[in-house]
Design a protein around this motif. Structure first.
Motif, PDB file in Angstrom:
ATOM      1  N   LEU A 170      -5.154  -3.591  10.762  1.00  0.00           N
ATOM      2  CA  LEU A 170      -4.038  -3.062   8.983  1.00  0.00           C
ATOM      3  C   LEU A 170      -5.225  -1.463   8.916  1.00  0.00           C
ATOM      4  O   LEU A 170      -4.332  -0.926   8.263  1.00  0.00           O
ATOM      5  CB  LEU A 170      -4.820  -3.455   8.117  1.00  0.00           C
ATOM      6  CG  LEU A 170      -4.126  -3.139   6.578  1.00  0.00           C
ATOM      7  CD1 LEU A 170      -2.469  -2.992   6.976  1.00  0.00           C
ATOM      8  CD2 LEU A 170      -4.005  -4.184   5.605  1.00  0.00           C
ATOM      9  N   SER A 176      -2.254   7.941   7.812  1.00  0.00           N
ATOM     10  CA  SER A 176      -3.278   8.614   7.389  1.00  0.00           C
ATOM     11  C   SER A 176      -3.147  10.387   7.874  1.00  0.00           C
ATOM     12  O   SER A 176      -3.482  11.343   7.472  1.00  0.00           O
ATOM     13  CB  SER A 176      -4.132   8.366   6.240  1.00  0.00           C
ATOM     14  OG  SER A 176      -3.820   7.521   5.413  1.00  0.00           O
ATOM     15  N   LEU A 208       3.617   0.792   3.625  1.00  0.00           N
ATOM     16  CA  LEU A 208       3.025  -0.765   3.787  1.00  0.00           C
ATOM     17  C   LEU A 208       3.524  -1.667   2.430  1.00  0.00           C
ATOM     18  O   LEU A 208       2.506  -1.568   2.223  1.00  0.00           O
ATOM     19  CB  LEU A 208       1.949  -0.525   4.359  1.00  0.00           C
ATOM     20  CG  LEU A 208       1.526   0.594   5.237  1.00  0.00           C
ATOM     21  CD1 LEU A 208      -0.060   0.474   5.526  1.00  0.00           C
ATOM     22  CD2 LEU A 208       2.369   0.732   6.846  1.00  0.00           C
ATOM     23  N   HIS A 221       4.550   7.341   2.988  1.00  0.00           N
ATOM     24  CA  HIS A 221       4.969   5.455   3.663  1.00  0.00           C
ATOM     25  C   HIS A 221       3.913   4.904   2.573  1.00  0.00           C
ATOM     26  O   HIS A 221       3.258   4.883   1.845  1.00  0.00           O
ATOM     27  CB  HIS A 221       4.021   5.843   5.064  1.00  0.00           C
ATOM     28  CG  HIS A 221       4.355   6.809   5.705  1.00  0.00           C
ATOM     29  ND1 HIS A 221       3.494   7.959   6.140  1.00  0.00           N
ATOM     30  CD2 HIS A 221       5.028   6.440   6.859  1.00  0.00           C
ATOM     31  CE1 HIS A 221       4.287   9.022   6.670  1.00  0.00           C
ATOM     32  NE2 HIS A 221       5.114   7.743   7.520  1.00  0.00           N
ATOM     33  N   LEU A 270       1.485   5.019   0.667  1.00  0.00           N
ATOM     34  CA  LEU A 270       0.024   6.584   0.716  1.00  0.00           C
ATOM     35  C   LEU A 270       0.310   7.770   0.653  1.00  0.00           C
ATOM     36  O   LEU A 270       1.562   8.009   0.152  1.00  0.00           O
ATOM     37  CB  LEU A 270       0.249   5.847   2.664  1.00  0.00           C
ATOM     38  CG  LEU A 270      -0.018   5.616   3.451  1.00  0.00           C
ATOM     39  CD1 LEU A 270       0.335   4.969   4.540  1.00  0.00           C
ATOM     40  CD2 LEU A 270      -1.615   4.609   2.888  1.00  0.00           C
ATOM     41  N   ILE A 317      -3.332   2.437   8.505  1.00  0.00           N
ATOM     42  CA  ILE A 317      -3.516   3.222   7.444  1.00  0.00           C
ATOM     43  C   ILE A 317      -4.199   4.409   8.292  1.00  0.00           C
ATOM     44  O   ILE A 317      -3.582   5.685   7.163  1.00  0.00           O
ATOM     45  CB  ILE A 317      -4.521   3.012   6.187  1.00  0.00           C
ATOM     46  CG1 ILE A 317      -3.932   0.788   5.731  1.00  0.00           C
ATOM     47  CG2 ILE A 317      -4.399   3.710   5.675  1.00  0.00           C
ATOM     48  CD1 ILE A 317      -4.882   0.329   5.113  1.00  0.00           C
ATOM     49  N   ARG A 318      -5.562   4.520   8.509  1.00  0.00           N
ATOM     50  CA  ARG A 318      -5.621   5.847   9.285  1.00  0.00           C
ATOM     51  C   ARG A 318      -4.825   6.320  10.277  1.00  0.00           C
ATOM     52  O   ARG A 318      -4.673   7.540  10.188  1.00  0.00           O
ATOM     53  CB  ARG A 318      -6.908   5.775  10.018  1.00  0.00           C
ATOM     54  CG  ARG A 318      -8.270   5.348   9.976  1.00  0.00           C
ATOM     55  CD  ARG A 318      -9.710   4.715  10.851  1.00  0.00           C
ATOM     56  NE  ARG A 318     -10.052   4.038   9.893  1.00  0.00           N
ATOM     57  CZ  ARG A 318     -10.225   2.783  10.954  1.00  0.00           C
ATOM     58  NH1 ARG A 318     -10.346   2.842  12.197  1.00  0.00           N
ATOM     59  NH2 ARG A 318     -10.848   1.394  10.551  1.00  0.00           N
ATOM     60  N   ILE A 364       1.001  -1.397  -0.082  1.00  0.00           N
ATOM     61  CA  ILE A 364      -0.220  -0.209   0.247  1.00  0.00           C
ATOM     62  C   ILE A 364       0.759   1.240   0.187  1.00  0.00           C
ATOM     63  O   ILE A 364       1.415   1.442   0.677  1.00  0.00           O
ATOM     64  CB  ILE A 364      -0.711   0.260   1.701  1.00  0.00           C
ATOM     65  CG1 ILE A 364      -2.055  -1.351   1.270  1.00  0.00           C
ATOM     66  CG2 ILE A 364      -1.629   0.922   1.195  1.00  0.00           C
ATOM     67  CD1 ILE A 364      -2.917  -1.528   2.511  1.00  0.00           C
TER      68      ILE A 364
END
Length: 117
Positions: free
Chosen positions: A108, A116, A97, A95, A91, A112-113, A89
């Motif tokens: 997960l 972000s 992942l 970033h 971002l 991510i939240r 992923i």
């Protein structure tokens, strides 16, 4: 005349005590020598001398311990089946992942939240 440490004189009883400690399971001669601030080679010399060396080391014996077998308790199945995969992923803030193997989708999503925000 050279200046140095005074030579330590060990009594026969001290030599026997130090040699006996080398027979303790898990202890090495160098560990015992350091404890008494003695030279390791000196302790090995004492161990060769029958006046100070303890008898043969005790043989290791096997001991049976009591065991109780109990019924296995039912473990709840995981709510989400484990997924074997690879996810990457990227971002918006740079970033990246990479997740390989089983993962928890809820954890997960929280990660991510958090990244972000």
């Amino acid at each position: 005349m050279a200046r140095g440490r005074k030579r330590r004189v060990w009594s026969d009883e001290e030599k026997r005590e130090i040699c006996a400690q080398t027979r303790v399971p898990g202890m090495s001669v160098s560990q015992v020598a350091r404890r008494y601030n003695a030279n390791t080679n000196l302790v090995f010399t004492w161990l060769r001398d029958p006046r100070f060396a303890p008898g043969d080391p005790p043989e290791a014996t096997s001991t049976f311990l009591p065991v109780e077998i109990i019924a296995e308790r039912g473990c709840p199945e995981p709510a989400v089946p484990a997924i074997e995969s690879r996810i990457e992923i990227d971002l918006a803030d740079g970033h990246r992942l990479r997740i390989t193997g089983p993962y928890d989708p809820e954890a997960l999503a929280r990660l991510i939240r958090g990244l972000s925000a």
